[in-house]
Design a protein around this motif. Structure first.
Motif, PDB file in Angstrom:
ATOM      1  N   VAL A 168      -0.242   3.171   4.429  1.00 15.77           N
ATOM      2  CA  VAL A 168       0.743   2.708   5.158  1.00 15.77           C
ATOM      3  C   VAL A 168       0.862   3.391   6.380  1.00 15.77           C
ATOM      4  N   THR A 169       0.966   2.467   7.580  1.00 10.39           N
ATOM      5  CA  THR A 169       1.167   3.273   9.021  1.00 10.39           C
ATOM      6  C   THR A 169       2.400   3.196   9.579  1.00 10.39           C
ATOM      7  N   THR A 170       2.872   4.050  10.666  1.00 10.63           N
ATOM      8  CA  THR A 170       4.008   4.085  11.292  1.00 10.63           C
ATOM      9  C   THR A 170       3.550   4.266  12.838  1.00 10.63           C
ATOM     10  N   PRO A 171       4.509   3.767  13.500  1.00 15.74           N
ATOM     11  CA  PRO A 171       4.470   4.486  15.030  1.00 15.74           C
ATOM     12  C   PRO A 171       4.031   6.028  15.049  1.00 15.74           C
ATOM     13  N   PRO A 172       3.336   6.504  15.991  1.00 15.33           N
ATOM     14  CA  PRO A 172       2.778   8.204  15.748  1.00 15.33           C
ATOM     15  C   PRO A 172       4.073   8.974  16.315  1.00 15.33           C
ATOM     16  N   GLY A 173       3.852  10.005  15.782  1.00 18.49           N
ATOM     17  CA  GLY A 173       4.857  11.390  16.289  1.00 18.49           C
ATOM     18  C   GLY A 173       4.351  11.524  17.822  1.00 18.49           C
ATOM     19  N   SER A 174       5.100  12.445  18.294  1.00 19.58           N
ATOM     20  CA  SER A 174       4.629  12.947  19.689  1.00 19.58           C
ATOM     21  C   SER A 174       3.188  13.605  20.047  1.00 19.58           C
ATOM     22  N   TYR A 175       2.798  14.268  18.942  1.00 19.33           N
ATOM     23  CA  TYR A 175       1.247  14.766  19.018  1.00 19.33           C
ATOM     24  C   TYR A 175       0.328  13.669  18.957  1.00 19.33           C
ATOM     25  N   LEU A 176       0.661  12.918  17.747  1.00 17.08           N
ATOM     26  CA  LEU A 176      -0.464  11.830  17.479  1.00 17.08           C
ATOM     27  C   LEU A 176      -0.575  10.774  18.286  1.00 17.08           C
ATOM     28  N   ALA A 177       0.494  10.745  19.312  1.00 16.40           N
ATOM     29  CA  ALA A 177       0.505   9.573  20.106  1.00 16.40           C
ATOM     30  C   ALA A 177      -0.614   9.602  21.061  1.00 16.40           C
ATOM     31  N   PHE A 179      -3.585   9.990  20.595  1.00 20.94           N
ATOM     32  CA  PHE A 179      -4.869   9.521  20.019  1.00 20.94           C
ATOM     33  C   PHE A 179      -4.926   7.983  19.583  1.00 20.94           C
ATOM     34  N   HIS A 180      -3.750   7.465  19.195  1.00 23.90           N
ATOM     35  CA  HIS A 180      -3.552   6.154  18.937  1.00 23.90           C
ATOM     36  C   HIS A 180      -2.107   5.814  18.878  1.00 23.90           C
ATOM     37  N   ASP A 181      -1.961   4.430  19.025  1.00 26.05           N
ATOM     38  CA  ASP A 181      -0.507   4.112  18.926  1.00 26.05           C
ATOM     39  C   ASP A 181      -0.157   3.681  17.353  1.00 26.05           C
ATOM     40  N   ARG A 182      -0.718   4.277  16.102  1.00 28.70           N
ATOM     41  CA  ARG A 182      -0.383   3.930  15.123  1.00 28.70           C
ATOM     42  C   ARG A 182      -0.930   5.366  14.364  1.00 28.70           C
ATOM     43  N   SER A 183      -0.002   5.607  13.108  1.00 25.94           N
ATOM     44  CA  SER A 183      -0.343   6.896  12.623  1.00 25.94           C
ATOM     45  C   SER A 183      -0.092   6.463  10.889  1.00 25.94           C
ATOM     46  N   PRO A 184      -0.813   7.239  10.036  1.00 27.70           N
ATOM     47  CA  PRO A 184      -0.612   7.068   8.760  1.00 27.70           C
ATOM     48  C   PRO A 184       0.867   7.771   8.337  1.00 27.70           C
ATOM     49  N   LEU A 185       1.573   7.217   7.791  1.00 22.75           N
ATOM     50  CA  LEU A 185       2.730   7.722   6.870  1.00 22.75           C
ATOM     51  C   LEU A 185       2.331   8.956   6.177  1.00 22.75           C
ATOM     52  N   ILE A 186       2.653  10.209   6.589  1.00 24.54           N
ATOM     53  CA  ILE A 186       2.419  11.448   5.954  1.00 24.54           C
ATOM     54  C   ILE A 186       3.896  11.970   5.185  1.00 24.54           C
ATOM     55  N   LEU A 187       3.695  12.129   3.803  1.00 26.38           N
ATOM     56  CA  LEU A 187       4.911  12.516   3.339  1.00 26.38           C
ATOM     57  C   LEU A 187       4.606  14.105   2.573  1.00 26.38           C
ATOM     58  N   GLN A 188       5.693  14.690   2.508  1.00 28.88           N
ATOM     59  CA  GLN A 188       5.639  15.934   1.808  1.00 28.88           C
ATOM     60  C   GLN A 188       7.234  16.107   0.978  1.00 28.88           C
ATOM     61  N   GLY A 189       6.913  17.097   0.183  1.00 23.45           N
ATOM     62  CA  GLY A 189       8.265  17.419  -0.552  1.00 23.45           C
ATOM     63  C   GLY A 189       8.892  16.210  -1.620  1.00 23.45           C
ATOM     64  N   GLU A 190      10.139  16.507  -1.203  1.00 22.94           N
ATOM     65  CA  GLU A 190      10.872  15.532  -2.077  1.00 22.94           C
ATOM     66  C   GLU A 190      10.436  13.764  -1.629  1.00 22.94           C
ATOM     67  N   ALA A 191      10.208  13.611  -0.364  1.00 21.76           N
ATOM     68  CA  ALA A 191       9.734  12.415   0.201  1.00 21.76           C
ATOM     69  C   ALA A 191       8.720  11.989  -0.630  1.00 21.76           C
ATOM     70  N   ALA A 207      13.815   4.301   4.309  1.00 24.55           N
ATOM     71  CA  ALA A 207      14.244   5.510   4.907  1.00 24.55           C
ATOM     72  C   ALA A 207      13.010   6.688   5.467  1.00 24.55           C
ATOM     73  N   LEU A 208      12.021   6.452   4.400  1.00 23.43           N
ATOM     74  CA  LEU A 208      10.802   7.279   4.609  1.00 23.43           C
ATOM     75  C   LEU A 208       9.814   6.949   5.578  1.00 23.43           C
ATOM     76  N   LEU A 209       9.892   5.616   6.283  1.00 21.08           N
ATOM     77  CA  LEU A 209       9.012   4.887   6.984  1.00 21.08           C
ATOM     78  C   LEU A 209       9.151   5.389   8.439  1.00 21.08           C
ATOM     79  N   LYS A 210       8.859   6.732   8.739  1.00 22.61           N
ATOM     80  CA  LYS A 210       9.162   7.109  10.162  1.00 22.61           C
ATOM     81  C   LYS A 210       8.069   8.087  10.629  1.00 22.61           C
ATOM     82  N   PRO A 211       7.786   8.161  11.900  1.00 21.99           N
ATOM     83  CA  PRO A 211       6.772   8.831  12.388  1.00 21.99           C
ATOM     84  C   PRO A 211       6.706  10.515  11.803  1.00 21.99           C
ATOM     85  N   TYR A 212       5.526  11.002  11.803  1.00 19.57           N
ATOM     86  CA  TYR A 212       5.460  12.370  11.426  1.00 19.57           C
ATOM     87  C   TYR A 212       5.273  13.305  12.466  1.00 19.57           C
ATOM     88  N   GLU A 213       6.040  14.381  12.460  1.00 23.00           N
ATOM     89  CA  GLU A 213       6.245  15.416  13.417  1.00 23.00           C
ATOM     90  C   GLU A 213       5.625  16.792  12.802  1.00 23.00           C
TER      91      GLU A 213
END
Length: 249
Positions: A168-177, A179-191, A207-213
């Motif tokens: 699954v991909t989302t818009p990128p976070g600030s750093y990943l932007a 390198f590309h206009d899409r980013s994989p959805l990265i999840l940690q912890g309870e998410a 609610a989990l479908l958001k850019p990773y920072e």
């Protein structure tokens, strides 16, 4: 886009929400495509098989080999025919994952995590960058999966069953932007736990479908050898320039 994955030779210890996730490797289904037996660690491309984690029970997961590029269970035709038809399903955009026919059933109950060392992006389509955590800890990419089986007798010898997944991909976070206009959805912890749990409500998933920072992310330029899908060597991860700093202009 997230079309080139890199995994660990040995599955690292996984922890979600401060709890170790016990994972056991599953043997491929007897009818699974024989390609599932081919282990690729570097430059995993669409149609290659990768290690994927699904939930077996509370606090317990299982590692399965899945084709990178989802083939929906309802598809009709031979393996060659469906492979040709579903060439762009290795990513599932978060904006449409609940609507598109290939993804709308798996997103509801067939979700997985793909542990990776990192992945590649091409900001200008020719210059590859390798993105990973600076401490080389695993990144858990959110995925969806499905099972398809061929009814064509010609596919029997090579394994008529294909277990497959999409990242699954989302818009990128600030750093990943950078390198590309899409980013994989990265999840940690309870998410991450919520993603694996089949009964998680749709509103929670959305609610989990958001850019990773994360300040832990690091990217460096690598050789154009990474452009070659047949190159499965460690070379595709080796830097040829210093890492791009988080705070670069």
């Amino acid at each position: 886009m997230c079309g080139r994955l890199n995994q660990f030779a040995k599955m690292p210890a996984l922890s979600l929400a401060g709890r170790a996730l016990k994972v056991e490797r599953q043997k491929p289904h007897p009818s699974e495509d024989k390609r599932a037996q081919m282990v690729v660690l570097n430059n995993i491309c669409p149609t290659d098989y990768a290690d994927v984690v699904t939930l077996a029970d509370v606090g317990e997961g299982k590692i399965e080999r899945m084709r990178f590029g989802l083939v929906p269970g309802w598809a009709r035709g031979s393996k060659a025919e469906v492979a040709k038809k579903f060439t762009h399903t290795f990513n599932a955009r978060c904006e449409t994952v609940f609507e598109l026919a290939s993804f709308r059933r798996p997103i509801l109950r067939q979700r997985c995590l793909v542990p990776v060392r990192g992945w590649h992006e091409w900001p200008d389509r020719t210059t590859p960058y390798y993105i990973h955590r600076a401490d080389d800890a695993p990144l858990l990419l959110a995925g969806i999966w499905d099972v398809w089986e061929s009814a064509d007798p010609g596919d029997a010898a090579g394994g008529p069953r294909v277990t497959s997944m999409s990242v699954v991909t989302t818009p990128p976070g600030s750093y990943l932007a950078r390198f590309h206009d899409r980013s994989p959805l990265i999840l940690q912890g309870e998410a991450g736990l919520a993603w694996l749990e089949p009964e998680t409500p749709v509103e929670t998933l959305r609610a989990l479908l958001k850019p990773y920072e994360s300040r832990q992310l690091e990217a460096w330029r690598v050789s154009t050898a990474a452009n070659l899908s047949r190159n499965k060597s460690e070379e595709v991860q080796q830097p040829i320039a210093p890492p791009v700093p988080q705070d670069a202009e």
